[in-house]
Design an enzyme around this catalytic site. Sequence first.
Site, PDB file in Angstrom:
ATOM      1  N   PRO A   1      38.889  39.457  38.458  1.00 30.11           N
ATOM      2  CA  PRO A   1      37.683  38.621  38.387  1.00 30.11           C
ATOM      3  C   PRO A   1      38.004  37.308  37.693  1.00 30.11           C
ATOM      4  O   PRO A   1      38.859  37.262  36.810  1.00 30.11           O
ATOM      5  CB  PRO A   1      36.712  39.460  37.545  1.00 30.11           C
ATOM      6  CG  PRO A   1      37.543  40.487  36.858  1.00 30.11           C
ATOM      7  CD  PRO A   1      38.798  40.686  37.667  1.00 30.11           C
ATOM      8  N   ASP A   2      37.347  36.229  38.099  1.00 32.71           N
ATOM      9  CA  ASP A   2      37.520  34.927  37.444  1.00 32.71           C
ATOM     10  C   ASP A   2      36.551  34.875  36.258  1.00 32.71           C
ATOM     11  O   ASP A   2      35.350  34.655  36.429  1.00 32.71           O
ATOM     12  CB  ASP A   2      37.242  33.799  38.440  1.00 32.71           C
ATOM     13  CG  ASP A   2      37.652  32.446  37.863  1.00 32.71           C
ATOM     14  OD1 ASP A   2      37.393  32.207  36.658  1.00 32.71           O
ATOM     15  OD2 ASP A   2      38.241  31.651  38.603  1.00 32.71           O
TER      16      ASP A   2
ATOM     17  N   LYS B   1      38.240  22.042  40.379  1.00 29.82           N
ATOM     18  CA  LYS B   1      37.904  23.229  39.566  1.00 29.82           C
ATOM     19  C   LYS B   1      36.678  22.971  38.714  1.00 29.82           C
ATOM     20  O   LYS B   1      35.840  23.849  38.533  1.00 29.82           O
ATOM     21  CB  LYS B   1      39.090  23.582  38.660  1.00 29.82           C
ATOM     22  CG  LYS B   1      39.783  24.843  39.104  1.00 29.82           C
ATOM     23  CD  LYS B   1      41.035  25.098  38.315  1.00 29.82           C
ATOM     24  CE  LYS B   1      42.155  25.364  39.293  1.00 29.82           C
ATOM     25  NZ  LYS B   1      43.428  25.591  38.635  1.00 29.82           N
TER      26      LYS B   1
ATOM     27  N   ASP C   1      45.991  36.218  37.911  1.00 31.17           N
ATOM     28  CA  ASP C   1      45.048  36.137  39.029  1.00 31.17           C
ATOM     29  C   ASP C   1      44.968  37.459  39.792  1.00 31.17           C
ATOM     30  O   ASP C   1      43.978  37.736  40.446  1.00 31.17           O
ATOM     31  CB  ASP C   1      45.462  35.005  39.978  1.00 31.17           C
ATOM     32  CG  ASP C   1      45.222  33.646  39.335  1.00 31.17           C
ATOM     33  OD1 ASP C   1      44.212  33.524  38.612  1.00 31.17           O
ATOM     34  OD2 ASP C   1      46.048  32.729  39.514  1.00 31.17           O
TER      35      ASP C   1
ATOM     36  N   ASN D   1      52.888  36.440  32.516  1.00 30.94           N
ATOM     37  CA  ASN D   1      53.281  35.047  32.737  1.00 30.94           C
ATOM     38  C   ASN D   1      53.829  34.443  31.452  1.00 30.94           C
ATOM     39  O   ASN D   1      53.895  35.114  30.422  1.00 30.94           O
ATOM     40  CB  ASN D   1      52.102  34.239  33.288  1.00 30.94           C
ATOM     41  CG  ASN D   1      50.938  34.264  32.326  1.00 30.94           C
ATOM     42  OD1 ASN D   1      51.024  33.780  31.205  1.00 30.94           O
ATOM     43  ND2 ASN D   1      49.844  34.874  32.762  1.00 30.94           N
TER      44      ASN D   1
ATOM     45  N   LYS E   1      56.122  56.787  35.989  1.00 30.81           N
ATOM     46  CA  LYS E   1      57.080  55.708  36.225  1.00 30.81           C
ATOM     47  C   LYS E   1      57.566  55.700  37.678  1.00 30.81           C
ATOM     48  O   LYS E   1      57.950  56.750  38.209  1.00 30.81           O
ATOM     49  CB  LYS E   1      58.266  55.891  35.262  1.00 30.81           C
ATOM     50  CG  LYS E   1      59.228  54.742  35.274  1.00 30.81           C
ATOM     51  CD  LYS E   1      60.338  54.945  34.269  1.00 30.81           C
ATOM     52  CE  LYS E   1      61.427  53.927  34.504  1.00 30.81           C
ATOM     53  NZ  LYS E   1      62.655  54.266  33.780  1.00 30.81           N
TER      54      LYS E   1
HETATM   55  O1  C5P Z   1      41.638  28.707  38.952  1.00 26.88           O
HETATM   56  P1  C5P Z   1      42.615  28.793  37.843  1.00 26.88           P
HETATM   57  O2  C5P Z   1      43.108  30.201  37.613  1.00 26.88           O
HETATM   58  O3  C5P Z   1      43.745  27.799  37.911  1.00 26.88           O
HETATM   59  O4  C5P Z   1      41.735  28.360  36.558  1.00 26.88           O
HETATM   60  C1  C5P Z   1      42.293  28.342  35.291  1.00 26.88           C
HETATM   61  C2  C5P Z   1      41.199  28.533  34.295  1.00 26.88           C
HETATM   62  O5  C5P Z   1      40.445  29.686  34.636  1.00 26.88           O
HETATM   63  C3  C5P Z   1      41.721  28.787  32.890  1.00 26.88           C
HETATM   64  O6  C5P Z   1      40.801  28.222  31.977  1.00 26.88           O
HETATM   65  C4  C5P Z   1      41.745  30.304  32.796  1.00 26.88           C
HETATM   66  O7  C5P Z   1      41.587  30.759  31.469  1.00 26.88           O
HETATM   67  C5  C5P Z   1      40.571  30.691  33.659  1.00 26.88           C
HETATM   68  N1  C5P Z   1      40.735  31.950  34.395  1.00 26.88           N
HETATM   69  C6  C5P Z   1      39.867  32.993  34.144  1.00 26.88           C
HETATM   70  N2  C5P Z   1      39.978  34.169  34.850  1.00 26.88           N
HETATM   71  C7  C5P Z   1      40.923  34.315  35.794  1.00 26.88           C
HETATM   72  C8  C5P Z   1      41.813  33.260  36.074  1.00 26.88           C
HETATM   73  C9  C5P Z   1      41.692  32.086  35.350  1.00 26.88           C
HETATM   74  O8  C5P Z   1      39.002  32.883  33.288  1.00 26.88           O
HETATM   75  N3  C5P Z   1      41.020  35.454  36.425  1.00 26.88           N
END
Ligand code: C5P
Length: 402
Positions: free
Chosen positions: A306-307, A338, A280, A211, A290
């Site tokens: 994972p978040d 959030k 994400d 990104n 390749k």
């Molecule tokens: O839900 P969203 O992706 O918009 O949230 C953004 C926040 O979550 C940012 O602080 C980003 O660093 C964190 N984030 C994360 N892991 C992910 C996606 C986002 O820690 N996989």
Amino acid sequence: MYNLANKRVLLGVTGGIAAYKCAELVRRLREQGAEVQVAMTRGAREFVTPLTFQALSGRPVRTELFSNEAEAAMGHIELARWADCVLVAPASANFIARLAAGLADDLLTTLCLATTAPIALAPAMNVQMWNNPATSANVRVLKERGVILFGPATGDQACGETGPGRMLEPGQLVEALTLLFQREDRLRGQCVLITAGPTQETIDPVRYISNRSSGRMGYALCKAALNAGAEVTLITGPVALEPPAGARVVQVRTALEMRDAVMAEAGQADIYIAAAAVADYRCAEDAATKIKKTAGILTLRLTPNPDILAEVAALPRAPFTVGFAAETESLREHAKAKLAGKHLDMIAANLVGEGKGFERPDNALEVYWQGGERSLPLAAKERIATQLMELIADRYHEKNKN
Ligand code: C5P
């Protein structure tokens, strides 16, 4: 009690009639327990002799960049590192212009360029010179870079005019410096963990999905946390920035690598700031060779990453957790959702797209926490980072009081 005990103040004196007041300033700084090293420009020496400052500071005054003798005692880079703060008083219009231009053609400008300590200026000049658009522009540039202004005061001037341009009195300067150090020390002894930059998600050995994050916000926060006295670990995706000196840096590439690095550190962190733009999704299949071009449509299957932020916030002894929300619309609603949804202590939200946020040197933030919010209007990311770090320190100390 000494307000400035053991603080190392590098006092730069430039050419202005207010230089005579700095003799008193040095005396007062020493009274408050500070160590003072004076560096004078050539102009300053037209007004006061180095011997005056030497007697009051108890140290030989530095005047030359290229002096074998002085450099042998303490080189200019060493001196720049020695300082806990650089105070330039009086700061002439000429010095302010040279600092804004990034010159390093004498000892004092070189020290200012080489130091990572905060720089404070106490301007002193004729009212017309202060009001001149050139000076205003230079001051604006310096403020954006985080340089702090003490004054000037408004009143009668040595040149017979009245208006803004008077240097603050020595007592006021000592007070301002004391407040600065109090602010600077707000996170001393705290461990701050920061993520920055984008992640790269592998498609095959030569391609990835990423990104537009430049990493600038996260790096500026790293610098601001260091300036607040914190011990900082920066976990960074691939960016074209030099990490701030003094931070422990862990380089990662993918979201999974970032998650492992964060989870290894989060237990020791007091504050976690998730400034990284974590992808994400990653590719469900990681091609070992390749992918060959064909005439047909290529479909990539993606699986959620994972978040990391939510995982940290859910830890049993979670650090004070700060998230970012980059949104293209409905900033407030999404950010607040959030904050609650991920159980964060604070969220900093900004609009992206249409030339905002990413790949830019400036930013504007809406910051939300339980029971409060604050707007940080558009400014250089370095300045925004300092303001955000102050908010974080406020809320962090507030939370830990209870
Ligand atoms: O839900 P969203 O992706 O918009 O949230 C953004 C926040 O979550 C940012 O602080 C980003 O660093 C964190 N984030 C994360 N892991 C992910 C996606 C986002 O820690 N996989």
